[in-house]
Scaffold this motif. Structure first.
Motif, mmCIF file in Angstrom:
data_model
loop_
_atom_site.group_PDB
_atom_site.id
_atom_site.type_symbol
_atom_site.label_atom_id
_atom_site.label_comp_id
_atom_site.label_asym_id
_atom_site.label_seq_id
_atom_site.Cartn_x
_atom_site.Cartn_y
_atom_site.Cartn_z
ATOM 1 N N GLY A 70 0.780 -1.226 0.000
ATOM 2 C CA GLY A 70 0.000 0.000 0.000
ATOM 3 C C GLY A 70 0.814 1.278 0.000
ATOM 4 N N HIS A 71 2.141 1.202 0.055
ATOM 5 C CA HIS A 71 2.911 2.435 0.253
ATOM 6 C C HIS A 71 2.706 3.472 -0.842
ATOM 7 N N PRO A 72 2.828 3.085 -2.118
ATOM 8 C CA PRO A 72 2.695 4.128 -3.140
ATOM 9 C C PRO A 72 1.295 4.729 -3.174
ATOM 10 N N GLY A 73 0.275 3.923 -2.879
ATOM 11 C CA GLY A 73 -1.095 4.407 -3.000
ATOM 12 C C GLY A 73 -1.712 4.859 -1.705
ATOM 13 N N SER A 74 -0.948 4.842 -0.612
ATOM 14 C CA SER A 74 -1.593 5.070 0.681
ATOM 15 C C SER A 74 -2.141 6.485 0.831
ATOM 16 N N GLU A 75 -1.448 7.467 0.251
ATOM 17 C CA GLU A 75 -1.975 8.838 0.315
ATOM 18 C C GLU A 75 -3.258 8.942 -0.486
ATOM 19 N N GLY A 76 -3.285 8.269 -1.615
ATOM 20 C CA GLY A 76 -4.494 8.237 -2.442
ATOM 21 C C GLY A 76 -5.645 7.614 -1.687
ATOM 22 N N ARG A 77 -5.336 6.593 -0.888
ATOM 23 C CA ARG A 77 -6.392 5.956 -0.092
ATOM 24 C C ARG A 77 -6.977 6.922 0.928
ATOM 25 N N VAL A 78 -6.146 7.709 1.547
ATOM 26 C CA VAL A 78 -6.641 8.680 2.539
ATOM 27 C C VAL A 78 -7.545 9.699 1.851
ATOM 28 N N ASP A 79 -7.103 10.190 0.701
ATOM 29 C CA ASP A 79 -7.935 11.155 -0.037
ATOM 30 C C ASP A 79 -9.262 10.530 -0.442
ATOM 31 N N ALA A 80 -9.207 9.300 -0.933
ATOM 32 C CA ALA A 80 -10.437 8.610 -1.356
ATOM 33 C C ALA A 80 -11.366 8.408 -0.169
ATOM 34 N N LEU A 81 -10.786 8.083 0.978
ATOM 35 C CA LEU A 81 -11.595 7.867 2.179
ATOM 36 C C LEU A 81 -12.320 9.153 2.587
ATOM 37 N N ILE A 82 -11.607 10.266 2.534
ATOM 38 C CA ILE A 82 -12.211 11.551 2.905
ATOM 39 C C ILE A 82 -13.373 11.884 1.973
ATOM 40 N N ARG A 83 -13.188 11.625 0.685
ATOM 41 C CA ARG A 83 -14.274 11.884 -0.281
ATOM 42 C C ARG A 83 -15.498 11.024 0.026
ATOM 43 N N VAL A 84 -15.266 9.722 0.284
ATOM 44 C CA VAL A 84 -16.380 8.807 0.564
ATOM 45 C C VAL A 84 -17.067 9.186 1.879
ATOM 46 N N ALA A 85 -16.284 9.560 2.888
ATOM 47 C CA ALA A 85 -16.855 9.925 4.188
ATOM 48 C C ALA A 85 -17.801 11.109 4.047
ATOM 49 N N ARG A 86 -17.399 12.079 3.253
ATOM 50 C CA ARG A 86 -18.248 13.272 3.053
ATOM 51 C C ARG A 86 -19.506 12.907 2.282
ATOM 52 N N GLU A 87 -19.338 12.067 1.267
ATOM 53 C CA GLU A 87 -20.488 11.647 0.454
ATOM 54 C C GLU A 87 -21.489 10.848 1.302
ATOM 55 N N PHE A 88 -20.984 9.887 2.072
ATOM 56 C CA PHE A 88 -21.877 9.082 2.913
ATOM 57 C C PHE A 88 -22.521 9.943 4.005
ATOM 58 N N GLY A 89 -21.768 10.936 4.490
ATOM 59 C CA GLY A 89 -22.326 11.859 5.480
ATOM 60 C C GLY A 89 -23.495 12.642 4.910
ATOM 61 N N GLN A 90 -23.321 13.080 3.650
ATOM 62 C CA GLN A 90 -24.409 13.804 2.973
ATOM 63 C C GLN A 90 -25.637 12.923 2.790
ATOM 64 N N GLN A 91 -25.395 11.631 2.585
ATOM 65 C CA GLN A 91 -26.501 10.678 2.405
ATOM 66 C C GLN A 91 -27.248 10.424 3.710
ATOM 67 N N GLY A 92 -26.660 10.879 4.844
ATOM 68 C CA GLY A 92 -27.286 10.638 6.140
ATOM 69 C C GLY A 92 -26.970 9.255 6.702
#
Ligand SMILES: [Zn+2]
Length: 210
Positions: free
Chosen positions: A5-27
């Motif tokens: 996961g080392h090369p992609g780990s920063e990408g994973r954090v960014d992706a997680l933040i995007r999904v968290a906000r989207e799911f939060g909006q969904q309630g």
């Protein structure tokens, strides 16, 4: 897939933040509920901190922990960290774990609590789960009794893990769902698919009860 996961780990954090906000909006994570993590390396995760509203998640709401949930810097990780680390230890190919208190999962898991499981079959949506390529299959989803004791909850999942029945998702009664995947997008797809399938299940119950 990146093994550590080392090369992609920063990408994973960014992706997680995007999904968290989207799911939060969904309630799906009301009132600071839910918790999320991604794997940064074989033995290192980025976990949501306790008490953070996931709808507004940013990097300050995440902290590194090891595979036993021990903080690698100051702060307190989510109370349910032990359920995340259990999945990462068991599934070496899991690199993201998402837990939400979405409505269909919360209601359906209450109704299914006595059965302790639900088997989903003949839904086209089953193809959203990694490794499933036909509706003509059966996905077994455990429904664990809820507990405030995370070690006890993890212990009730352990037999399902040991016999290989559980893959990608499980429910906790009156509480919500856990989903994981090889990447954040896979885990997010599993959350959406299970929530949809449980909403269908509830609708079907309502229609056939009339
Ligand atoms: Zn929860």
């Amino acid at each position: 897939m990146e093994q550590n996961g080392h090369p992609g780990s920063e990408g994973r954090v960014d992706a997680l933040i995007r999904v968290a906000r989207e799911f939060g909006q969904q309630g799906w994570t009301p009132a600071t509920s839910g918790n999320y993590s991604v794997r940064l390396a074989e033995d290192r995760l980025m976990m949501t901190r306790s008490g953070v509203h996931k709808r507004d998640l940013d990097r300050s709401g995440l902290m590194p922990v090891d595979l036993h949930g021990r903080p690698l810097e100051g702060g307190r990780p989510s109370a349910e960290t032990g359920l995340h680390t259990q999945l990462y230890r068991h599934f070496p190919d899991a690199n993201a774990v998402l837990h939400v208190h979405s409505p269909a999962a919360t209601v359906a898991s209450r109704l299914l609590a006595a059965q302790g499981r639900i088997e989903l079959s003949d839904y086209e949506m089953l193809k959203a789960f990694s490794g499933i390529d036909t509706h003509a299959t059966r996905l077994v989803v455990p429904v664990l009794p809820n507990s405030q004791d995370i070690d006890a909850l993890a212990a009730t999942l352990q037999p399902w893990l040991a016999d290989g029945t559980v893959r990608w998702v499980y429910l906790i009664a009156g509480h919500g769902l856990y989903a994981w995947g090889r990447e954040v997008a896979d885990a997010a797809r599993h959350v959406e698919a299970l929530e949809f399938l449980l909403a269908c299940h509830l609708l079907e119950q309502r229609v056939t009860a009339v």
